[in-house]
Structures are given as structure tokens and as C-alpha cells.
Write an enzyme that holds these catalytic residues in place. Structure first.
Site, mmCIF file in Angstrom:
data_model
loop_
_atom_site.group_PDB
_atom_site.id
_atom_site.type_symbol
_atom_site.label_atom_id
_atom_site.label_comp_id
_atom_site.label_asym_id
_atom_site.label_seq_id
_atom_site.Cartn_x
_atom_site.Cartn_y
_atom_site.Cartn_z
ATOM 1 N N CYS A 1 -0.122 21.766 4.584
ATOM 2 C CA CYS A 1 -0.011 20.309 4.711
ATOM 3 C C CYS A 1 1.252 19.820 3.987
ATOM 4 O O CYS A 1 1.411 18.632 3.764
ATOM 5 C CB CYS A 1 -1.260 19.621 4.163
ATOM 6 S SG CYS A 1 -1.616 20.052 2.463
ATOM 7 N N GLU B 1 -12.523 30.354 -2.485
ATOM 8 C CA GLU B 1 -12.288 28.929 -2.732
ATOM 9 C C GLU B 1 -12.610 28.634 -4.204
ATOM 10 O O GLU B 1 -13.532 29.217 -4.767
ATOM 11 C CB GLU B 1 -13.196 28.127 -1.778
ATOM 12 C CG GLU B 1 -13.513 26.709 -2.151
ATOM 13 C CD GLU B 1 -12.317 25.768 -2.119
ATOM 14 O OE1 GLU B 1 -11.533 25.831 -1.160
ATOM 15 O OE2 GLU B 1 -12.165 24.984 -3.079
ATOM 16 N N GLN C 1 -11.297 18.212 6.138
ATOM 17 C CA GLN C 1 -10.124 17.590 6.772
ATOM 18 C C GLN C 1 -10.465 16.164 7.198
ATOM 19 O O GLN C 1 -11.566 15.905 7.676
ATOM 20 C CB GLN C 1 -9.710 18.405 7.997
ATOM 21 C CG GLN C 1 -9.355 19.858 7.694
ATOM 22 C CD GLN C 1 -7.970 20.019 7.080
ATOM 23 O OE1 GLN C 1 -7.239 19.058 6.895
ATOM 24 N NE2 GLN C 1 -7.622 21.245 6.737
ATOM 25 N N CYS D 1 0.836 -1.207 0.000
ATOM 26 C CA CYS D 1 0.000 0.000 0.000
ATOM 27 C C CYS D 1 0.866 1.249 0.000
ATOM 28 O O CYS D 1 0.685 2.143 -0.819
ATOM 29 C CB CYS D 1 -0.923 -0.037 1.213
ATOM 30 S SG CYS D 1 -1.645 1.534 1.665
ATOM 31 N N ASP E 1 -4.674 28.533 3.605
ATOM 32 C CA ASP E 1 -4.571 27.081 3.819
ATOM 33 C C ASP E 1 -4.555 26.406 2.447
ATOM 34 O O ASP E 1 -5.506 25.711 2.070
ATOM 35 C CB ASP E 1 -5.786 26.635 4.662
ATOM 36 C CG ASP E 1 -5.734 25.166 5.039
ATOM 37 O OD1 ASP E 1 -4.717 24.498 4.758
ATOM 38 O OD2 ASP E 1 -6.728 24.678 5.624
ATOM 39 N N TYR F 1 -8.431 29.850 0.337
ATOM 40 C CA TYR F 1 -8.470 28.394 0.148
ATOM 41 C C TYR F 1 -9.384 27.834 1.250
ATOM 42 O O TYR F 1 -8.998 26.949 2.006
ATOM 43 C CB TYR F 1 -7.077 27.772 0.245
ATOM 44 C CG TYR F 1 -6.008 28.448 -0.584
ATOM 45 C CD1 TYR F 1 -5.774 28.035 -1.895
ATOM 46 C CD2 TYR F 1 -5.217 29.472 -0.054
ATOM 47 C CE1 TYR F 1 -4.777 28.645 -2.658
ATOM 48 C CE2 TYR F 1 -4.231 30.085 -0.814
ATOM 49 C CZ TYR F 1 -4.006 29.664 -2.114
ATOM 50 O OH TYR F 1 -3.021 30.269 -2.853
HETATM 51 N N1 SAH Z 1 -9.316 25.567 4.797
HETATM 52 C C1 SAH Z 1 -10.115 24.448 4.377
HETATM 53 C C2 SAH Z 1 -9.637 23.789 3.075
HETATM 54 C C3 SAH Z 1 -8.157 23.533 2.951
HETATM 55 S S1 SAH Z 1 -7.702 22.437 1.648
HETATM 56 C C4 SAH Z 1 -10.226 23.417 5.475
HETATM 57 O O1 SAH Z 1 -9.482 23.447 6.451
HETATM 58 O O2 SAH Z 1 -11.090 22.546 5.381
HETATM 59 C C5 SAH Z 1 -7.307 23.496 0.343
HETATM 60 C C6 SAH Z 1 -8.505 24.037 -0.405
HETATM 61 O O3 SAH Z 1 -7.994 24.870 -1.447
HETATM 62 C C7 SAH Z 1 -9.393 23.005 -1.095
HETATM 63 O O4 SAH Z 1 -10.728 23.216 -0.703
HETATM 64 C C8 SAH Z 1 -9.217 23.298 -2.595
HETATM 65 O O5 SAH Z 1 -10.406 23.107 -3.332
HETATM 66 C C9 SAH Z 1 -8.832 24.767 -2.577
HETATM 67 N N2 SAH Z 1 -8.049 25.271 -3.707
HETATM 68 C C10 SAH Z 1 -7.128 24.637 -4.456
HETATM 69 N N3 SAH Z 1 -6.565 25.465 -5.338
HETATM 70 C C11 SAH Z 1 -7.133 26.688 -5.151
HETATM 71 C C12 SAH Z 1 -6.962 27.960 -5.774
HETATM 72 N N4 SAH Z 1 -6.083 28.154 -6.745
HETATM 73 N N5 SAH Z 1 -7.710 28.988 -5.320
HETATM 74 C C13 SAH Z 1 -8.609 28.813 -4.309
HETATM 75 N N6 SAH Z 1 -8.810 27.632 -3.705
HETATM 76 C C14 SAH Z 1 -8.088 26.574 -4.116
#
Ligand code: SAH
Length: 396
Positions: free
Chosen positions: A346, A271, A221, A20, A319, A250
Site C-alpha cells: 500500500c 501476523e 481492507q 480534512c 502484504d 502479514y
Molecule cells: N494481508 C492482510 C493484512 C494486510 S495489512 C489483508 O489483506 O487483510 C498488514 C498487516 O500486517 C496488519 O494486519 C498488521 O497487523 C500486520 N503487521 C504489521 N507489522 C507486522 C510485523 N512486523 N509482523 C507481522 N505482521 C505485521
């Protein structure tokens, strides 16, 4: 030579761990995993500022509230469900996983046995024939609500009514079942078309006292216990007083924005994913948050637009996905000049790259930001993934 290395070579605590490849640390004692992660974060980020001790879990097993299984037919075995062998399309049968929610794993086993009794064909990636491709199960950690997404190679599922009623009989805790049609030859799990065949089509979970609607395609998450800790740290770093204009970039389904909204003047979320933005708007309503707005846009472009409009922004949460942020985004930060930036990452490597950009004194912006503190949070025990929360403040 450490004992676990010897042990790993002979017997691992997970029988498919080698094939895996998802759990790099499956046979490493938990405390030692934390030490390794701490060292890695320090190695990459110590030069920017103080690294606090990583926040680990008390019970680090079965934390994944999102579980995915790929379905296949194998000679001699019949229908199997499991994971792709690393870097291949070969399916390794999995009965249960030490990281995944146990109920979710049981549901996947039930789908497999029902598929056998209903004589449902699994999808063949080479020929494009067959029906059942993947199953995705999402569990609301606090609510216990469960969503099952059946990813099918075709929208025609003849025995779907009986299948649903049998599955719900076996698992009355399932609250919704969605068909997702993916008939493309792609490694993406989910296709575009969705059909709700049982329940509401989404689940809800409660985080930091707020209720969140989660659609099949929205990011959420995977480790709810650590997410609460992460968000609390992020909001603490933001140092809100009730007056600030806050951007949550994000923002996914608006979790950070809505957690912070009660302590801010107003929050603006941005987002890219349409479904997630829709969820965020609903989530603001459900939680009666009136000072939050959400926009569907690329975060970099959106920030540039805010900068061009000379909007006043006091605090920015960011994020981004594993690839990190962009120069466009960070250049906009230099124009908007928020007093604090809370960067949640992350991927400590792209984080290091972006912190370099934000703090570099040699650049035109003369290192506008300074890293105040770095807190790693162990969101992904038994894997080598690391989550980090960083507070940056604007130099005077
Ligand atoms: N802060 C949120 C999501 C973090 S994950 C939480 O904690 O749940 C990162 C997020 O960025 C995802 O939802 C993804 O769809 C979004 N994302 C990816 N590329 C992006 C971009 N260029 N502009 C805006 N959002 C984006």
C-alpha cells in the site's frame, strides 16, 4: 491550468476537503486520478518490470466500509463529530463523507443526537474528563452486518442499556455494539479493554467466496470491491497447482491465505496482531479449511525461523504495512528460495526500496529475484494512496 484546480480553489464537491486533507483528489475527475496514479507507479517501479494498467472502480464513491469519527464539544455548537483537522487536534464537524459508507455515516449522526438527548459528555483531550471519545463503524460489504464500537474514556457508561436499545431502534441493521475503553492521552483510537454490549462482538464479511470474522481491532481492507480484485490478481500471480507450501506473511485475519488454500498443498499465515490471528484461526474453521495454520509473530523473525529450520516453502505472499518489509524478512526469503513471491503493497515508495533489495544483482544474493509484472489496483479512489501487486520469480 486545469479546470478542477480552479474549481477546487472556489468550491469543492466536499465542503471540508481543504481542512480534512484526506482526499487529495476529491475534485479531480476519476479517469484523471487513475492516470496520475499510473504515472506515479511507473515513475517509481518501471525500472523493475512491466507495469500493467491500473484497475479502477466502476463506482468509486462511498467505498469505505470502516468509518471513524471523533467526538467533541464545541461552544455554540454543542456535541460535534467528525475528523481531526490535518496535523492538529481540532475537530472539524462532518455530516457525511463521499468516500464513506452512507449507512455508517448515518449511524454516527444518530450516536451524536442520542449523546445529546442522553446528556453524555464528550471526552476532553486536554483534561481527560468526559466519556464519549470516538465511534468506529464497520460494515460487512457482502453481509450487511454492522459493528459499532463506542470508544469511551471510562468503563462506566451509566445509561448504556437504554442507549443501545435506542440506537438499535433507529438502526435495526446494527448487528453488534462494542465498548472500547481508551483512557490514555494518546492519538491511538482504540484502547485495550473491550466489552460487548450487544450482539456477537464482531461482524462477518464474504470475500472471494469465503466468510471472514472481523474483530474490532483486526485489520481488514477498507474497500471490499477492490480487495476481491486484488486477491484474485495475487492468487493468479502465485500460479498454484494444488501442491505448494505457501506462506501468507502479514496475513491479518487470513484473507489471502484462506483464499489461496483451496489451490495449495498447505498455507502458513503469520501476523503480529493477536486478535487478527485469533480471527484467522476461526476463519479457517468456519470455512472448513484444514490445510491452514496461523502463527502470531513478527513476520521477519518467523521467516528467519522457517529458514533456520530449512522448511520447504514454494510461494510467499507478503502484504506488509506502509513501512514495508525488513531486511531480516528478505534475507530469510533468499534462504528459503520460494519460486514465486507475490508482494502486495500500500506504499509504492517502500515497495520500490524492497524490490531494489530483492532484485539487486550487486548484493551477495546476486539478484535472486526478478520482477515479472506489476499491477496497480485503485483501492483508495479520491486519495493519493496506491495499492500495488507485484509478481517476482526466482532466477534459475
Ligand atoms: N494481508 C492482510 C493484512 C494486510 S495489512 C489483508 O489483506 O487483510 C498488514 C498487516 O500486517 C496488519 O494486519 C498488521 O497487523 C500486520 N503487521 C504489521 N507489522 C507486522 C510485523 N512486523 N509482523 C507481522 N505482521 C505485521
Amino acid at each position: 491550468m486545469k479546470d478542477y484546480k480552479k474549481q477546487n480553489r472556489k468550491t469543492s464537491r466536499c465542503e471540508v476537503s481543504k481542512k480534512c486533507g484526506g482526499c487529495q483528489y476529491i475534485d479531480v475527475p476519476y479517469e484523471e486520478q487513475l492516470t496520475k496514479k499510473q504515472r506515479r507507479v511507473e515513475g517509481l517501479l518501471k525500472g523493475f518490470g512491466k507495469v500493467k494498467p491500473i484497475i479502477g472502480m466502476e463506482q468509486p464513491l462511498h467505498y469505505r466500509n470502516k468509518v471513524h469519527a471523533v467526538f467533541d464539544f464545541q461552544k455554540g455548537r454543542g456535541i460535534v463529530s467528525g475528523i481531526y483537522q490535518e496535523k492538529t487536534h481540532h475537530v472539524i464537524p462532518v455530516e457525511g463523507c463521499l468516500l464513506e459508507d452512507e449507512k455508517a455515516d448515518q449511524i454516527i449522526q444518530s450516536v451524536r443526537s442520542l449523546a445529546k438527548s442522553f446528556k453524555i459528555k464528550t471526552y476532553d483531550e486536554d483534561t481527560g474528563y468526559g466519556l464519549l471519545r470516538h465511534v468506529l463503524v464497520r460494515v460487512g460489504h457482502a453481509t450487511g452486518q454492522i459493528m459499532v464500537v463506542l470508544v469511551l474514556g471510562s468503563p462506566v457508561f451509566p445509561s448504556k442499556k437504554n442507549f443501545v436499545s435506542e440506537l438499535c431502534k433507529l438502526h435495526p441493521e446494527i448487528t453488534t455494539i462494542v465498548i472500547n475503553v481508551n483512557n490514555r492521552r494518546t492519538s491511538m483510537v482504540l484502547g485495550d479493554k473491550e466489552q460487548v454490549i450487544y450482539g456477537k462482538g464482531y461482524i462477518e464479511d464474504v470475500l472471494c467466496g469465503r466468510t471472514f470474522k472481523i474483530s474490532p481491532k483486526s485489520f481488514y481492507q477498507v474497500n471490499a470491491v477492490q480487495t476481491e480484485i486484488l486477491y484474485q490478481k495475487a492468487v493468479e500471480y502465485a500460479g498454484l497447482t494444488g501442491k505448494e507450501t505457501v506462506v501468507d506473511a502479514y496475513c491479518g485475519i487470513g484473507t489471502i491465505a484462506l483464499t489461496a488454500a483451496g489451490q495449495a498443498g498447505k498455507v502458513i499465515g503469520v501476523e503480529l496482531n493477536r486478535d487478527a490471528v485469533r480471527d484467522a484461526v476461526t476463519n479457517a474453521k468456519v470455512n472448513q479449511v484444514k490445510n491452514a495454520d496461523f502463527y502470531q509473530n513478527d513476520a521477519g523473525r518467523f521467516m528467519r525461523q522457517l529458514a533456520e529450520a530449512e522448511e520447504k516453502v514454494d510461494i510467499v505472499f507478503m502484504d506488509p504495512p506502509r513501512s514495508g518489509s525488513t531486511e531480516e524478512f528478505m534475507d530469510a526469503l533468499f534462504c528459503l528460495r520460494p519460486s514465486r513471491v507475490v508482494y502486495i503493497s500500500c506504499n509504492p515508495e517502500t515497495l520500490a526500496r524492497d524490490l531494489q533489495y530483492l532484485t539487486d544483482k550487486k548484493r551477495e544474493n546476486k539478484g535472486l529475484y526478478r520482477v515479472e509484472e506489476i499491477t496497480p489496483v485503485d483501492m483508495f479512489p479520491f486519495t493519493d494512496n496506491i495499492e500495488v501487486c507485484v509478481l517476482l520469480s526466482r532466477r534459475k
